[in-house]
Design a protein around this motif. Structure first.
Motif, PDB file in Angstrom:
ATOM      1  N   ASP A 249      -9.127  52.370 135.468  1.00  0.00           N
ATOM      2  CA  ASP A 249      -8.384  51.506 136.371  1.00  0.00           C
ATOM      3  C   ASP A 249      -7.385  52.271 137.221  1.00  0.00           C
ATOM      4  OD1 ASP A 249      -7.271  51.796 133.668  1.00  0.00           O
ATOM      5  OD2 ASP A 249      -5.588  50.636 134.410  1.00  0.00           O
TER       6      ASP A 249
ATOM      7  N   ARG B 100      -8.479  50.566 131.292  1.00  0.00           N
ATOM      8  CA  ARG B 100      -9.748  49.876 131.508  1.00  0.00           C
ATOM      9  C   ARG B 100     -10.764  50.895 132.005  1.00  0.00           C
ATOM     10  NH1 ARG B 100      -9.554  44.817 129.367  1.00  0.00           N
ATOM     11  NH2 ARG B 100     -11.235  44.198 130.783  1.00  0.00           N
TER      12      ARG B 100
ATOM     13  N   ARG C 247     -18.095  47.200 131.221  1.00  0.00           N
ATOM     14  CA  ARG C 247     -16.644  47.287 131.093  1.00  0.00           C
ATOM     15  C   ARG C 247     -16.254  47.552 129.654  1.00  0.00           C
ATOM     16  NH1 ARG C 247     -17.923  44.092 135.280  1.00  0.00           N
ATOM     17  NH2 ARG C 247     -16.570  44.059 137.113  1.00  0.00           N
TER      18      ARG C 247
END
Length: 370
Positions: free
Chosen positions: A55, A69, A111
Motif C-alpha cells: 500500500d 496491505r 490481496r
C-alpha cells in the motif's frame, strides 16, 4: 521486522507468534475461490510474469504498529508463492497456507490479507529493510525448505521425523547455506531469494515458465543496507559481536560493501550467480589484510562459510567479551539524538533518501495496478 497478524478492531494488541498461522484465517476463503480458467491456447507461448506491491509502494517506510496491505497478480493462471524476509532476516511464508495448492487465477489481484478479513499484517519494532517476494510457476513447487514451510502447531508439538534442522555439516553447524540455525538470512538477501527459488523450482524450468518480483519496505526509516548483510561475522557468538551490538551504529574495521553495478532483476539474473552486494576490503584495514586490498579482492554471499573460514584462517565462531569496543556509541534512547545529531553509519543521509511510493517506469506488458 516480522509481519504479525492482529485483529483490526480488537481492543487488545494480541499477536500470534507466527504470522503465517493467523494469515490462514484471512486467506482461507480467498484461496478457496481461486481456480483455473479453461482458456484456449495462444498461438505463441506467453512468458509468465508476476507483480507484487504494498500500500506504500516500493521503499515505503512503516512505523511499528502500522498495517501493511499486500497485493499480488500474475499474468497467467499459475502456482504462487509469496514470502517475506523481514528486517531481521526471518523468512515468513505468506501464501499459500498449509494444505493449500497455491493455484491462482491469472490477471486477478490477490490481496493479503483479504478485504473482508478482520485481520491485518502489522509492522513490528526492529529498524531495517524488509522484502516481500513473489514467485509464480506454471508447475507445482517442489518441497519447501524447512524455514519456509507453513507453521503447523500439531507438528510443532509432536515433533518432526527426519527434520532438516537436525542435519549438520562438516563444521558441526546446522546452517543451510545463506541461512542460520533459525532460518534467518545471512548476507545478501538477493542471493537468499535465488537460493530459495532454486529450492522450490525445478532447475530445468524454462525462463518463460516462471516469474518473480519483489518489493522493499523499511521500518522506522530508510537504511543503507539490510541488518543481516554482514551476519557471517557480526551476529551472536560469531567473530565480531558484543552485547548491545547494532549493525547500523557500528563500522567494520576490515570489510565494506558495494552494489554490483551490472546487477539487474529478472530470470536472467536468477539463473546466474550475480549478487547485488559485493564485499570489499577497506583501504584503512589492519595490516594483515592489506594484500586483499592491494589485489582488489571482492567477495559475495555466494562464497559462503567455507570461503570466509579459509580467508580468516579458521572458524569464524568466537565468543567476544561483554564490553563493547572503545569508540562504539550504541543507539540512543527514545527522544535523544546520536552523537550530536550525526547520521549513524548504517542510515541513509537526509540528502539521498528516496521518497517512498514515487511513480516510476513499468516494464512493457505489465498489468495496471488497482
Amino acid at each position: 521486522m516480522k509481519l504479525a497478524i492482529t485483529r483490526a478492531n480488537a481492543a487488545s494488541a494480541t499477536r500470534f507468534i507466527r504470522s503465517s498461522a493467523a494469515l490462514a484465517l484471512a486467506l482461507g476463503l480467498a484461496a478457496a475461490s481461486l481456480f483455473t480458467l479453461g482458456m484456449p491456447a495462444p498461438a505463441q507461448a506467453r512468458a509468465l510474469d508476476v507483480d507484487v506491491w504494498t500500500d506504500k509502494g516500493d521503499d515505503g517506510v512503516y512505523q511499528p504498529g502500522d498495517a501493511m496491505r499486500i497485493k499480488v497478480r500474475t499474468t497467467e493462471s499459475a502456482y504462487l508463492l509469496v514470502y517475506e524476509i523481514d528486517s531481521e532476516g526471518t523468512v515468513n511464508l505468506l501464501f499459500p497456507w498449509k494444505r493449500g495448492q497455491g493455484r491462482v487465477e491469472g490477471a486477478r489481484t490477490l490481496r493479503l490479507p483479504s478485504d473482508d478479513s478482520d485481520l491485518e499484517l502489522a509492522v513490528e519494532q526492529k529498524t531495517g529493510q524488509g522484502f516481500i517476494v513473489a514467485v509464480a510457476s506454471d508447475q507445482p513447487f517442489r518441497e519447501m525448505p524447512w524455514f519456509l514451510r507453513p507453521y503447523d502447531p500439531q507438528a510443532a508439538a509432536i515433533g518432526y521425523e527426519d527434520d532438516e534442522r537436525d542435519q549438520v555439516d562438516a563444521r558441526g553447524a546446522k546452517d543451510e547455506p545463506g541461512f542460520d540455525d533459525d532460518g534467518r538470512v545471512v548476507g545478501d538477501p538477493y542471493v537468499a531469494m535465488e537460493r530459495i527459488r532454486r529450492r522450490v523450482l525445478d532447475m530445468k524450468t524454462a525462463e518463460q515458465d516462471f516469474g518473480s518480483d519483489y518489493v522493499t519496505y523499511y521500518v522506522h526509516e530508510q537504511v543503507r543496507y539490510p541488518r543481516y548483510l554482514c551476519n557471517d561475522c557480526h551476529r551472536p557468538n560469531q567473530w565480531a559481536w558484543w552485547n548491545g551490538f547494532d549493525p547500523y551504529y557500528a563500522r567494520c574495521s576490515v570489510m565494506d560493501f558495494r552494489v554490483n553495478w551490472g546487477w539487474s532483476w529478472g530470470p536472467t539474473c536468477w539463473n546466474g550467480y550475480t549478487p547485488y552486494y559485493y564485499y570489499v576490503v577497506r583501504s584503512d584495514c589492519p595490516p594483515r589484510y592489506t594484500d586483499w586490498y592491494n589485489n582488489r579482492s571482492r567477495f559475495s554471499s555466494w562464497d559462503g562459510w567455507d570461503r570466509w573460514g579459509e580467508l580468516w584462517g579458521g572458524q569464524l565462531r568466537r565468543y567476544k567479551p561483554t564490553p563493547a569496543p572503545v569508540g562504539y556509541v550504541p543507539p540512543p534512547q527514545p527522544g535523544q539524538v546520536w552523537r550530536e545529531g550525526r547520521t549513524p553509519p548504517g542510515y541513509l543521509p537526509p540528502d539521498v533518501r528516496r521518497q517512498s511510493g514515487a511513480p516510476g517506469s513499468t516494464p512493457a506488458g505489465w498489468l495496471t495496478r488497482d
